[in-house]
Enzyme design. Structure first.
Site, PDB file in Angstrom:
ATOM      1  N   VAL A  18      11.211  -9.802  -7.271  1.00 61.16           N
ATOM      2  CA  VAL A  18       9.414 -11.408  -7.295  1.00 61.16           C
ATOM      3  C   VAL A  18       9.819 -12.474  -7.398  1.00 61.16           C
ATOM      4  CG1 VAL A  18       7.672 -11.013  -6.399  1.00 61.16           C
ATOM      5  CG2 VAL A  18       8.052  -8.406  -6.458  1.00 61.16           C
ATOM      6  N   ALA A  47       9.825 -18.664 -17.547  1.00 55.47           N
ATOM      7  CA  ALA A  47      10.212 -18.058 -19.097  1.00 55.47           C
ATOM      8  C   ALA A  47      10.976 -16.550 -18.765  1.00 55.47           C
ATOM      9  CB  ALA A  47       8.495 -17.483 -19.383  1.00 55.47           C
ATOM     10  N   LYS A 107       0.030  -4.232 -11.359  1.00 53.14           N
ATOM     11  CA  LYS A 107      -1.198  -3.319 -11.142  1.00 53.14           C
ATOM     12  C   LYS A 107      -1.251  -2.975 -12.439  1.00 53.14           C
ATOM     13  CE  LYS A 107       2.511  -1.331  -8.909  1.00 53.14           C
ATOM     14  NZ  LYS A 107       3.384  -1.579  -8.711  1.00 53.14           N
ATOM     15  N   GLU A 131      -3.473 -10.702  -5.567  1.00 55.64           N
ATOM     16  CA  GLU A 131      -3.487 -10.146  -3.905  1.00 55.64           C
ATOM     17  C   GLU A 131      -2.026  -9.180  -4.324  1.00 55.64           C
ATOM     18  OE1 GLU A 131      -4.130  -8.807  -0.945  1.00 55.64           O
ATOM     19  OE2 GLU A 131      -4.633 -11.050  -0.017  1.00 55.64           O
ATOM     20  N   GLY A 136       1.247  -5.016  -2.111  1.00 56.99           N
ATOM     21  CA  GLY A 136       2.425  -5.880  -1.709  1.00 56.99           C
ATOM     22  C   GLY A 136       2.525  -7.092  -1.094  1.00 56.99           C
ATOM     23  N   ILE A 138       0.728  -6.632   1.488  1.00 50.17           N
ATOM     24  CA  ILE A 138       0.018  -6.209   2.709  1.00 50.17           C
ATOM     25  C   ILE A 138      -2.027  -7.771   2.113  1.00 50.17           C
ATOM     26  CG2 ILE A 138      -1.894  -4.603   3.752  1.00 50.17           C
ATOM     27  CD1 ILE A 138       0.463  -2.711   3.401  1.00 50.17           C
ATOM     28  N   GLU A 192      13.250   4.577  -8.301  1.00 54.79           N
ATOM     29  CA  GLU A 192      14.257   4.185  -9.148  1.00 54.79           C
ATOM     30  C   GLU A 192      14.229   6.232  -9.695  1.00 54.79           C
ATOM     31  OE1 GLU A 192      11.690   1.559 -11.646  1.00 54.79           O
ATOM     32  OE2 GLU A 192      10.580   0.894 -10.114  1.00 54.79           O
ATOM     33  N   LYS A 207      -3.092   1.405  -8.419  1.00 49.41           N
ATOM     34  CA  LYS A 207      -4.062   0.453  -7.010  1.00 49.41           C
ATOM     35  C   LYS A 207      -5.044   1.066  -6.370  1.00 49.41           C
ATOM     36  CE  LYS A 207       0.853  -0.331  -5.493  1.00 49.41           C
ATOM     37  NZ  LYS A 207       1.863   0.376  -4.280  1.00 49.41           N
ATOM     38  N   GLY A 310       8.773  -5.063  -2.810  1.00 51.58           N
ATOM     39  CA  GLY A 310      10.319  -5.972  -1.773  1.00 51.58           C
ATOM     40  C   GLY A 310       9.881  -7.096  -2.588  1.00 51.58           C
TER      41      GLY A 310
END
Lengths: 450, 450
Positions: A18, A47, A107, A131, A136, A138, A192, A207, A310
């Site tokens: 991200v 950083a 989160k 947000e 994610g 949305i 993962e 979440k 994503g």
């Protein structure tokens, strides 16, 4: 003529999937963002732990630093995308203390230390935007905080984990087993190497805590979220659900309700696999997509759909927050911080009433259905529908039917709304009954009847 | 202890199905809203044409007035829910001039006089909120303006009219004809006695203009929206679409694109019936529900779903705006006004490329398919798929097949993306061909391939 803006100094912490996309978009589209904000947005540093690590986007070398402290102190707005609890928590405190606004997508951090961080921000009038942490890409924070500010949210039901939705969708559409679907999810990069956080519902529970806090203006800690994973969902359950007009989804459900026993009004958050009608909008959420279904007193049913994860998708949410933070620097006004004025009680799963689907294998003799129905009614659980399949004798290894063994039948029972406690007592009594060979599965049923 | 807040004075113009619900919620839940705002919200009056008219909610007599001018001059925030162009336009100008912020749900007014009203508000630093005008109860303004402020919207595809979605859903699910489905919609109160505004796409075109302006930071007047109604959609078309994996929806589509001929980058808004894949999230929007599907460069696909109309549902959006307006009175800061900084060109339908499905009845003789395919290629339209049904001779009234008439076949051709101009030229050439008995239907295909 190029407009000259005052520049806002932006520090980025973390350059993973991200973070590197946020850096790219900031560098490539900074002018466009400036025109929306009315001020320039200057990325003053990123950083990272290792400046030489390979990244999705080649961040200019002079922006990279391992000295997060100095970077944070120089910034107007700090974007934290490192993940994990520490040092993310320390860095955000430092940012707030040095007068910066903070944007985070973390989160785990918010579900664990949210109240502490919001309180720190509140004390100095700083803002904490998040947000990207709730869903994610949305947009869910502003709809819940602002668009629905004049309404009362009753229930939030979310598909908030892409990995598990991908797996359950494969099981539903392709008939895969859990293990096969998980293997494909891993191959495609949706899961993962250690999928525990996803398949055991830990990610969804974080979440759920954030969404419940937001929807009900009440601090809901992640430890209070009832959590069941979806590793026990079988291909047979998915198939049976399909035949009955349902689909199995891993849902995060947050609701406002009154505990029937104590009379206390409060909030319950829970994560578990559940059946929902194929006509329900959440049933149309395929692949690794996410969606949050919101029921409000006045607005009725709403749904927010999109990519729950994503790199570049989540970066969109982060940049939206950055623009909001920057606009507030320019124009002042309220931010999107926490709101806990309702301060409702946080209740346990025992207060929840919902519907259940039980699949029982029973011996096929007269009176069994009446016996079972009696057990349900003794425990105060009302039966909505019963389906009994054709009785069959167990089949031996050589394909012959044993004539010594009793015939068995399968009962699929859907109940009306019942409490967790009443249902558990019913299941215990049913299991102990001589006519019951085994309890094949117990699944909650959410949403409307098909 | 009751907290004493400063009171903000709220004036309501209009007490129809939405207005009377806004009055009810304000009177019943005012204290809860006050705690969210940090200021009291006092409904100081409701301007109506006839104080004695019957209403959904019994507004206290002393609040009702026919003197809108005096009421408006006394208010901090004016909520306009009268509908129509005049005197709504005059009243909003008066509210702005007397220093009030305005909340409106009037899509016709915004689609027609939006730029004029936003400019007037801008001049005095007033705010104009309009969540209820863009999609009823669906929160779409803040997601587009704030959540996606760091992203670039590429396309907006909306089901923004509940009446027509109800009709098309009935035709799809129940196999109804347009006339039957319309009659049922009228019976259930989904369609008005004169359904023209809905079925001819005027209502959807107004929302398309508002959504396009919002998504692309460009003023898009309603006259520039290409509009085709859905009265020509037949049961046979819906049935054929279903068999091919599609569903017919009336879509409002706003996109940012470059005109291939002129090289000009701009915005096009259009409303027309179209085929979309049954796997597309918009296909799962049933009954009178609405949804807005948004594609953004970074965020990818998003969808916002909910009630597009209804008194109490729309009141939720109005009250959300009221809380935002009130918070701004208390804390200052930016509102949710118009943003036209991008100022892109507004292009015509000719600039749009999309896919098409053509259904042709042709005489069944060797070489016809090659001839037709030749006509497509001559006009630069590339064919993606052709399906040819079993040839049948026309059936006479007595049920016999004529042996004198030539056999006919039905060709269903789906094209790759083509411009409106190229497609129209192709259809003209195909119609003029001797082998073509008739062009049964031409429908656009939107979204991804099934």
């Amino acid at each position: 003529m190029k407009i000259e803006y005052r520049n806002l100094r932006v520090a980025l912490l973390g350059a993973g999937s991200v973070g590197s996309q946020v850096a790219r978009l900031l560098l490539e589209q900074g002018d466009e963002l400036a025109s929306r904000v009315g001020a320039g947005l200057e990325l003053v540093g990123v950083a990272v732990r290792d400046v030489d690590a390979p990244r999705d986007f080649d961040i200019p070398r002079h922006l990279l630093t391992t000295d997060a402290h100095t970077l944070i102190r120089s910034a107007d707005i700090v974007i934290e995308l490192m993940g994990g609890l520490e040092p993310a928590r320390e860095y955000i405190h430092l940012a707030i203390a040095s007068g910066a606004d903070v944007v985070t997508g973390n989160k785990a951090l918010l579900a664990t230390y949210g109240p502490e961080l919001f309180a720190a921000a509140d004390q100095v009038g700083a803002q904490l935007y998040y947000e990207a942490a709730a869903g994610g890409a949305i947009p869910i924070i502003r709809p819940l905080r602002d668009s629905l500010a004049g309404d009362r949210v009753v229930r939030v039901m979310g598909i908030v984990n892409g990995t598990t939705n991908f797996i359950l969708d494969r099981m539903d559409v392709e008939g895969d087993s859990f293990e096969n679907a998980l293997a494909i999810a891993t191959d495609l990069g949706y899961a993962e190497a250690d999928p525990t956080a996803d398949v055991e519902g830990f990610d969804a529970a974080q979440k759920a805590a954030i969404l419940a806090s937001l929807a009900f203006h009440t601090a809901v800690p992640v430890e209070s979220v009832h959590r069941e994973g979806m590793t026990t969902v079988t291909a047979a359950q998915v198939d049976a659900a399909q035949k009955a007009g349902y689909v199995v989804k891993l849902l995060a459900i947050c609701e406002r309700l009154t505990d029937a026993e104590t009379g206390v009004e409060g909030v319950v958050a829970r994560v578990h696999p559940a059946l929902i009608s194929r006509r329900h909008p959440l049933a149309a959420v395929h692949d690794a997509k996410n969606a949050v279904f919101v029921q409000a007193e006045a607005a009725g049913d709403l749904m927010f759909y999109g990519a729950g994860a994503g790199g570049v998708e989540t970066a969109s949410a982060v940049l939206g927050d950055l623009v909001s933070a920057a606009r507030r620097h320019v124009a002042g006004g309220p931010g999107v911080g926490e709101s806990t004025h309702a301060n409702l009680a946080v209740l346990g799963i025992g207060a929840v009433t919902t519907r259940y689907q039980l699949t029982l294998v029973v011996t096929d003799k007269p009176g069994v259905l009446a016996q079972i129905a009696g057990l349900f009614s003794e425990h105060g659980v009302s039966v909505e529908a019963v389906q009994q399949t054709v009785a069959t004798a167990p089949i031996a290894a050589d394909g012959s039917r044993s004539v010594d063994e009793p015939l068995t039948a399968t009962l699929v029972i859907v109940t009306h709304e019942a409490t967790d406690a009443a249902l558990s007592a019913t299941v215990a009594a049913v299991s102990a009954n001589d006519a019951v060979v085994r309890v094949e599965s117990v699944l909650r049923v959410e949403g409307d009847t098909p």
